[in-house]
Design a protein around this motif. Sequence first.
Motif, PDB file in Angstrom:
ATOM      1  N   GLY A   1       0.799  -1.226   0.000  1.00 28.05           N
ATOM      2  CA  GLY A   1       0.000   0.000   0.000  1.00 28.05           C
ATOM      3  C   GLY A   1       0.828   1.269   0.000  1.00 28.05           C
TER       4      GLY A   1
ATOM      5  N   ARG B   1      -4.765  -8.780   8.970  1.00 29.07           N
ATOM      6  CA  ARG B   1      -4.657  -8.094   7.676  1.00 29.07           C
ATOM      7  C   ARG B   1      -5.855  -8.389   6.781  1.00 29.07           C
ATOM      8  NH1 ARG B   1       0.020  -5.619   7.370  1.00 29.07           N
ATOM      9  NH2 ARG B   1       1.752  -6.321   8.662  1.00 29.07           N
TER      10      ARG B   1
ATOM     11  N   ARG C   1      -8.807  -6.372   8.119  1.00 27.60           N
ATOM     12  CA  ARG C   1      -8.683  -4.958   7.729  1.00 27.60           C
ATOM     13  C   ARG C   1      -8.998  -4.768   6.245  1.00 27.60           C
ATOM     14  NH1 ARG C   1      -3.121  -3.260   7.879  1.00 27.60           N
ATOM     15  NH2 ARG C   1      -3.123  -4.331   9.857  1.00 27.60           N
ATOM     16  N   ALA C   2      -8.508  -5.675   5.436  1.00 27.74           N
ATOM     17  CA  ALA C   2      -8.727  -5.566   3.993  1.00 27.74           C
ATOM     18  C   ALA C   2     -10.188  -5.787   3.629  1.00 27.74           C
ATOM     19  CB  ALA C   2      -7.841  -6.569   3.253  1.00 27.74           C
TER      20      ALA C   2
ATOM     21  N   ALA D   1     -12.405  -2.791   4.378  1.00 28.39           N
ATOM     22  CA  ALA D   1     -12.340  -1.775   3.321  1.00 28.39           C
ATOM     23  C   ALA D   1     -13.315  -2.099   2.193  1.00 28.39           C
ATOM     24  CB  ALA D   1     -10.916  -1.673   2.778  1.00 28.39           C
TER      25      ALA D   1
ATOM     26  N   GLU E   1     -13.314   0.039  -1.990  1.00 32.87           N
ATOM     27  CA  GLU E   1     -12.190  -0.264  -2.864  1.00 32.87           C
ATOM     28  C   GLU E   1     -11.399  -1.454  -2.334  1.00 32.87           C
ATOM     29  OE1 GLU E   1     -11.647   1.418  -5.756  1.00 32.87           O
ATOM     30  OE2 GLU E   1     -13.497   2.478  -5.300  1.00 32.87           O
TER      31      GLU E   1
ATOM     32  N   HIS F   1      -8.348  -3.279  -0.856  1.00 35.92           N
ATOM     33  CA  HIS F   1      -7.205  -2.946  -0.011  1.00 35.92           C
ATOM     34  C   HIS F   1      -5.967  -3.554  -0.658  1.00 35.92           C
ATOM     35  CE1 HIS F   1      -4.634  -2.907   3.543  1.00 35.92           C
ATOM     36  NE2 HIS F   1      -5.455  -2.010   4.043  1.00 35.92           N
TER      37      HIS F   1
ATOM     38  N   GLU G   1      -3.390  -5.026   0.484  1.00 37.61           N
ATOM     39  CA  GLU G   1      -2.888  -6.269   1.067  1.00 37.61           C
ATOM     40  C   GLU G   1      -3.818  -7.459   0.838  1.00 37.61           C
ATOM     41  OE1 GLU G   1      -2.123  -5.518   5.180  1.00 37.61           O
ATOM     42  OE2 GLU G   1      -0.559  -4.068   4.762  1.00 37.61           O
TER      43      GLU G   1
END
Length: 124
Positions: free
Chosen positions: A7, A57, A60-61, A64, A76, A78, A80
């Motif tokens: 990123g 991870r 979190r991705a 998003a 969108e 992410h 990762e």
Amino acid sequence: CALRGFGAQSWAVRNSSTLAFSVLLSRSMGGAHQRKSFAAAEFFLRYPALCPALLERLARATEALLQPVSGGRKGELHPELQPVLVLLAQLTPSTHVRSDLQHLDAFMPLIERCVSYNNAMVRA
């Protein structure tokens, strides 16, 4: 970690992260000539810190993906997300090891979020 650089604002950092991830994935799966799929339990036994890191991870991705953007579309991708999914795709469930299910069950709701993301679907 090679995943952090995916990123980055700098193209050079993103490119070097891609190269580092490629080498790490190849070597962790047995090298280029001995490439094989690992059972999830075996992989996470070899690399115990990766399970919680990958879960974090991926969470979190996928968050998003759920965040709405302009026009009411889903969020969108992410940066990762793809490398984490590529690594998970290399793992296979074991039919005789119970701990595989524990590792893979934690990832399933997050992977299901990815499957429902319309922009990432492939035409048949």
